[in-house]
Design a protein around this motif. Structure first.
Motif, short mmCIF file in Angstrom:
data_model
loop_
_atom_site.label_atom_id
_atom_site.label_comp_id
_atom_site.label_asym_id
_atom_site.label_seq_id
_atom_site.Cartn_x
_atom_site.Cartn_y
_atom_site.Cartn_z
N VAL A 391 0.83 -1.19 0.00
CA VAL A 391 0.00 0.00 0.00
C VAL A 391 0.87 1.25 0.00
O VAL A 391 1.82 1.36 0.80
CB VAL A 391 -0.94 0.02 1.23
N ASP A 392 0.56 2.18 -0.86
CA ASP A 392 1.25 3.47 -0.88
C ASP A 392 0.95 4.21 0.43
O ASP A 392 -0.21 4.47 0.74
CB ASP A 392 0.78 4.29 -2.08
N ARG A 393 2.01 4.51 1.20
CA ARG A 393 1.81 5.11 2.51
C ARG A 393 1.15 6.48 2.44
O ARG A 393 0.37 6.87 3.33
CB ARG A 393 3.15 5.23 3.23
N ASP A 394 1.41 7.21 1.39
CA ASP A 394 0.90 8.58 1.30
C ASP A 394 -0.51 8.66 0.74
O ASP A 394 -1.31 9.49 1.18
CB ASP A 394 1.84 9.42 0.42
N THR A 395 -0.84 7.81 -0.24
CA THR A 395 -2.15 7.91 -0.89
C THR A 395 -3.12 6.82 -0.45
O THR A 395 -4.31 6.91 -0.73
CB THR A 395 -2.00 7.81 -2.42
N ASP A 396 -2.64 5.78 0.22
CA ASP A 396 -3.42 4.63 0.67
C ASP A 396 -3.84 3.73 -0.49
O ASP A 396 -4.56 2.75 -0.29
CB ASP A 396 -4.68 5.08 1.45
N ARG A 397 -3.37 4.01 -1.69
CA ARG A 397 -3.75 3.17 -2.84
C ARG A 397 -3.00 1.84 -2.77
O ARG A 397 -1.82 1.78 -2.42
CB ARG A 397 -3.40 3.88 -4.15
N VAL A 398 -3.72 0.76 -3.11
CA VAL A 398 -3.11 -0.56 -3.11
C VAL A 398 -2.26 -0.70 -4.38
O VAL A 398 -2.76 -0.54 -5.50
CB VAL A 398 -4.18 -1.67 -3.05
N LEU A 399 -0.99 -1.00 -4.19
CA LEU A 399 -0.04 -1.07 -5.30
C LEU A 399 0.13 -2.48 -5.83
O LEU A 399 0.48 -2.66 -7.00
CB LEU A 399 1.32 -0.54 -4.85
#
Length: 453
Positions: A391-399
């Motif tokens: 998970v992108d720590r800044d945007t919360d998007r699942v990578l």
């Protein structure tokens, strides 16, 4: 305006080539297709389909053992390779006929011949016939690679697996990619003693390190001997069997040696470079974003362009080609977030970034859990499944998501839909779980196990 025999001529009868041919013919265009082997190509005839059927066959012995723990009086007899092989060949015949019939019904003229380019609009068939086309589509596929070493001919390649007269007692698989690892699981499940030589330090190069390590551990626990950092240095025929020495000093004698050392684009002796089609260093056809080669009338797709060598990708490329060339709608293939599965045992499904790729990208939260699934735990099994989310720590998007365990491929398909829509970790968190399932772990991962700076 020049007159041509066909509006489109496709070289290659695999999934991508047939899809492009059918779509174009259904639009009322004149379409020809040449296939020198069998309609359906690698996936249908000597790849994904027969391999998956072999996976099913190899799992029933374990299933019977599991059934006994659930109270069933199950007895497992000997595996009848001849019966299975003949049934498999019958199924492949049926699928080939289906591919042929569907293409012909759409209006495609099929030439059972090898084709070679003679100029940007002309194709010579191996019977000497010359046909012309306004557009030519190369759907040439790939072929197994065999190392250039003494006595390499004593081994077989994946294309030969489905024609074995009998199961070997002992087998060496050279290669640690998905083909080698899948066949290792298959033959191990069928009762064959399997060893594997892997040149690198770990199997399944290019996949998430933690996930592929989990697969390797499970393969070893199931009885497959994996020699990492090892390549064959000598091969000899001894008393009708195959003696092999590895670079780690290990030597042994086998009934069968399988080369699973990668695949090459099938671009040799097609006349490509002579007419101006440029190839890269691997021999793959060089194309632009719209699958057009350096020759404006010639396009290419699938394994022969060496981008993402998966059947569904070739089919999507075929659709993009059709829209671009015959639909008046220039369309680029979208290669982002393509899900994939390796039918190893256990199975692995993956979509998005690996942990290693995510770490290079930026701050990332890693969520992961490994546990014994209920079905196996009840029967006393020790093998664990792995669920992992990046998970992108800044945007919360699942990578990225990686699953190792039963039905991983089925699960990753639907996870891919969520990621393609831009799902965040919060989206997964607010989704109610289905209980009791393995898949509920995807929505119950609460705390990261580590943070990547």
């Amino acid at each position: 305006m020049a007159s041509f025999d066909y509006d489109l001529f496709v070289i290659g009868g695999g999934s991508g080539g047939v899809r492009a041919a059918r779509l174009t013919a259904l639009d009322g265009h004149r379409v020809g297709l040449a296939e020198s082997s069998r309609m359906g190509g690698t996936c249908v005839i000597r790849g994904c389909v027969p391999k998956k059927l072999m996976v099913y066959a190899s799992e029933y012995c374990e299933s019977a053992g599991l059934a006994r723990e659930y109270g069933w009086d199950m007895r497992v007899g000997a595996f009848d390779w001849g019966l299975f092989r003949d049934h498999l060949n019958g199924e492949l015949d049926r699928l080939e006929e289906t591919y042929t019939t569907n293409a012909e019904k759409a209006g495609v003229t099929i030439h059972k011949a090898r084709a070679r380019l003679t100029d940007p609009h002309s194709i010579e068939l191996d019977d000497g016939t010359i046909v012309t086309a306004r557009h030519i589509l190369l759907a040439l596929g790939g072929r197994p690679n065999v190392p250039d070493m003494t006595n390499a001919h004593l081994g077989i390649v994946s294309d030969d697996i489905f024609h074995l007269d009998a199961l070997p007692r002992k087998m060496l698989i050279v290669g640690g990619g998905y083909i080698g690892c899948e066949f290792a699981g298959i033959f191990n499940g069928l009762g064959v003693e399997v060893q594997q030589f892997v040149r690198k330090a770990q199997i399944l190069r290019g996949f998430d390190d933690e996930a592929r390590g989990h697969v390797a551990d499970c393969m070893t626990q199931r009885g497959i001997t994996i020699h990492t950092g090892c390549s064959p240095t000598a091969i000899e025929e001894r008393d009708g069997r195959i003696w092999v020495k590895g670079s780690n000093g290990h030597e042994d004698t086998f009934d069968t040696l399988l080369w699973a050392t990668g695949r090459n684009p099938n671009t040799v002796d097609i006349g490509l470079e002579e007419v101006g089609v440029k190839l890269d260093r691997r021999g793959a056809v060089r194309v632009d974003d719209h699958l057009q080669t350096d020759v404006p009338s010639i396009f290419a797709l699938g394994d022969c362009i060496g981008r993402v060598e998966l059947t569904p990708v070739a089919i999507r490329e075929a659709i993009a080609f059709h829209k671009t060339v015959f639909g008046g709608e220039p369309t680029k293939m979208d290669y982002d977030l393509i899900p994939s599965a390796t039918f190893t045992q256990p199975e692995m499904g993956t979509v998005g970034l690996t942990e290693e790729e995510a770490e290079e990208r930026g701050p990332t939260l890693v969520y992961a859990t490994a546990f014994r699934p209920m079905q196996m735990a009840f029967a006393g099994g020790t093998e664990r499944v792995l669920f992992k989310m990046l998970v992108d720590r800044d945007t919360d998007r699942v990578l990225g998501v990686h699953i190792v365990g039963p039905h991983a491929a089925e699960m990753i398909q639907f996870v891919a839909v969520a990621l393609k829509m831009g799902a965040t970790k919060a989206d997964f968190d607010r989704t109610c779980a289905v209980h009791p399932t393995m898949a509920e772990e995807m929505v119950t991962l609460r705390e990261p196990v580590r943070t990547l700076a």
